[in-house]
Design a protein around this motif. Sequence first.
Motif, mmCIF file in Angstrom:
data_model
loop_
_atom_site.group_PDB
_atom_site.id
_atom_site.type_symbol
_atom_site.label_atom_id
_atom_site.label_comp_id
_atom_site.label_asym_id
_atom_site.label_seq_id
_atom_site.Cartn_x
_atom_site.Cartn_y
_atom_site.Cartn_z
ATOM 1 N N LEU A 39 -0.655 8.042 -15.139
ATOM 2 C CA LEU A 39 0.101 8.382 -13.825
ATOM 3 C C LEU A 39 -0.685 8.247 -12.726
ATOM 4 O O LEU A 39 -0.448 7.649 -11.594
ATOM 5 C CB LEU A 39 0.470 9.911 -14.021
ATOM 6 C CG LEU A 39 1.804 10.323 -14.781
ATOM 7 C CD1 LEU A 39 1.776 11.805 -14.840
ATOM 8 C CD2 LEU A 39 3.045 9.742 -14.287
ATOM 9 N N LEU A 40 -2.306 8.491 -12.976
ATOM 10 C CA LEU A 40 -2.989 8.418 -11.657
ATOM 11 C C LEU A 40 -3.038 6.846 -11.280
ATOM 12 O O LEU A 40 -3.216 6.386 -10.286
ATOM 13 C CB LEU A 40 -4.449 9.024 -12.006
ATOM 14 C CG LEU A 40 -4.269 10.387 -12.015
ATOM 15 C CD1 LEU A 40 -5.834 11.139 -12.478
ATOM 16 C CD2 LEU A 40 -4.135 10.976 -10.614
ATOM 17 N N ALA A 41 -3.310 5.950 -12.519
ATOM 18 C CA ALA A 41 -3.526 4.635 -12.227
ATOM 19 C C ALA A 41 -1.881 3.901 -11.747
ATOM 20 O O ALA A 41 -2.169 3.115 -10.876
ATOM 21 C CB ALA A 41 -3.603 3.935 -13.827
ATOM 22 N N GLU A 42 -1.087 4.574 -12.088
ATOM 23 C CA GLU A 42 0.288 3.964 -11.480
ATOM 24 C C GLU A 42 0.353 4.660 -9.880
ATOM 25 O O GLU A 42 1.035 3.755 -9.233
ATOM 26 C CB GLU A 42 1.464 4.715 -12.090
ATOM 27 C CG GLU A 42 1.702 4.030 -13.526
ATOM 28 C CD GLU A 42 2.859 4.653 -14.252
ATOM 29 O OE1 GLU A 42 3.647 5.639 -13.622
ATOM 30 O OE2 GLU A 42 2.943 4.593 -15.352
ATOM 31 N N ALA A 43 -0.126 5.949 -9.737
ATOM 32 C CA ALA A 43 -0.140 6.197 -8.160
ATOM 33 C C ALA A 43 -0.884 5.357 -7.378
ATOM 34 O O ALA A 43 -0.465 4.958 -6.212
ATOM 35 C CB ALA A 43 -0.613 7.457 -8.193
ATOM 36 N N SER A 44 -2.180 4.725 -7.837
ATOM 37 C CA SER A 44 -2.958 3.957 -7.122
ATOM 38 C C SER A 44 -2.145 2.547 -6.718
ATOM 39 O O SER A 44 -2.271 1.917 -5.761
ATOM 40 C CB SER A 44 -3.948 3.664 -7.992
ATOM 41 O OG SER A 44 -5.134 4.522 -8.118
ATOM 42 N N ALA A 51 0.093 10.380 -1.939
ATOM 43 C CA ALA A 51 -0.657 11.594 -2.347
ATOM 44 C C ALA A 51 -0.338 12.106 -3.678
ATOM 45 O O ALA A 51 0.726 11.992 -4.105
ATOM 46 C CB ALA A 51 -0.556 12.742 -1.293
ATOM 47 N N VAL A 52 -1.501 12.649 -4.298
ATOM 48 C CA VAL A 52 -0.899 13.360 -5.708
ATOM 49 C C VAL A 52 -1.434 14.800 -5.533
ATOM 50 O O VAL A 52 -2.481 15.158 -5.075
ATOM 51 C CB VAL A 52 -1.830 12.555 -6.624
ATOM 52 C CG1 VAL A 52 -1.732 12.926 -7.953
ATOM 53 C CG2 VAL A 52 -1.405 11.148 -6.659
#
Length: 263
Positions: A39-44, A51-52
């Motif tokens: 999920l963090l990779a996709e957010a980037s 924002a997360v």
Amino acid sequence: MTGADVLYTTGDHVLCVTLNRPETLNALTPGQREDIIGLLAEASAEADVRAVVITGTGRGFCAGADLRAGGTGGERLAGDVARTLRTGAQRLIAAVLDCEKPVIAAVNGTAAGLGAHLAFACDLVLAAESARFIEVFVRRGLVPDGGGAYLLPRLVGPQRAKELMFFGDALTAADAERLGLVNRVVRDEELEKTARAWAERLASGPTRALALTKQLVNVSLDTDRAAAFAAEAAAQEINMTTADAREGIRSFVERRTAEYRGH
């Protein structure tokens, strides 16, 4: 990609990731860890996410790694432990530190071991009054993992870090704020609202400038002045090519509020 053990929602350019195993105080399984990393990779990479927020359900933010989930059977070979850490807990913490969007920890309860380090790796930490932070490793006869010996000295200094890690005492939210581990403590019922307000404020900001600022700050304690100044100059050069930078300067000249688009 994610299952019921990790919930996520996206709205108003904010990705909210929620650990959802309240019966274990959200102790992390390998599957949950991989979901969060993904999920963090996709957010980037996702322009619509700016924002997360990471939080948990129930009384726990995250009680650390679920030691029962990985199993204890089989012969252990030299290098297995180090390899497991590199590909597991360390990857998780690196994913938070390397995420190109600002990440807020909304610590709703107990944050122990890897769970505490997950919070400390975030860019901003909000804690409910009921939250507790515990360097639990010494209680189990273990060495801190998940980047703890890297993160804590940079946040509170080596003596305080050793005190926390040597004794493993529970740290209240108020004490964590006093030491600089937490940005702000709020009433339990205000945590979600405050985290949302902070995240939406970040999401309305100049996203690339925030990403570059995060990168500069994160590497600042690992480099000398010349390298830090060179990185700063390079970041400025990159940022000045963005539409948001041009908008920021234009809005200043025109004496109006900037409207950032995240690119």
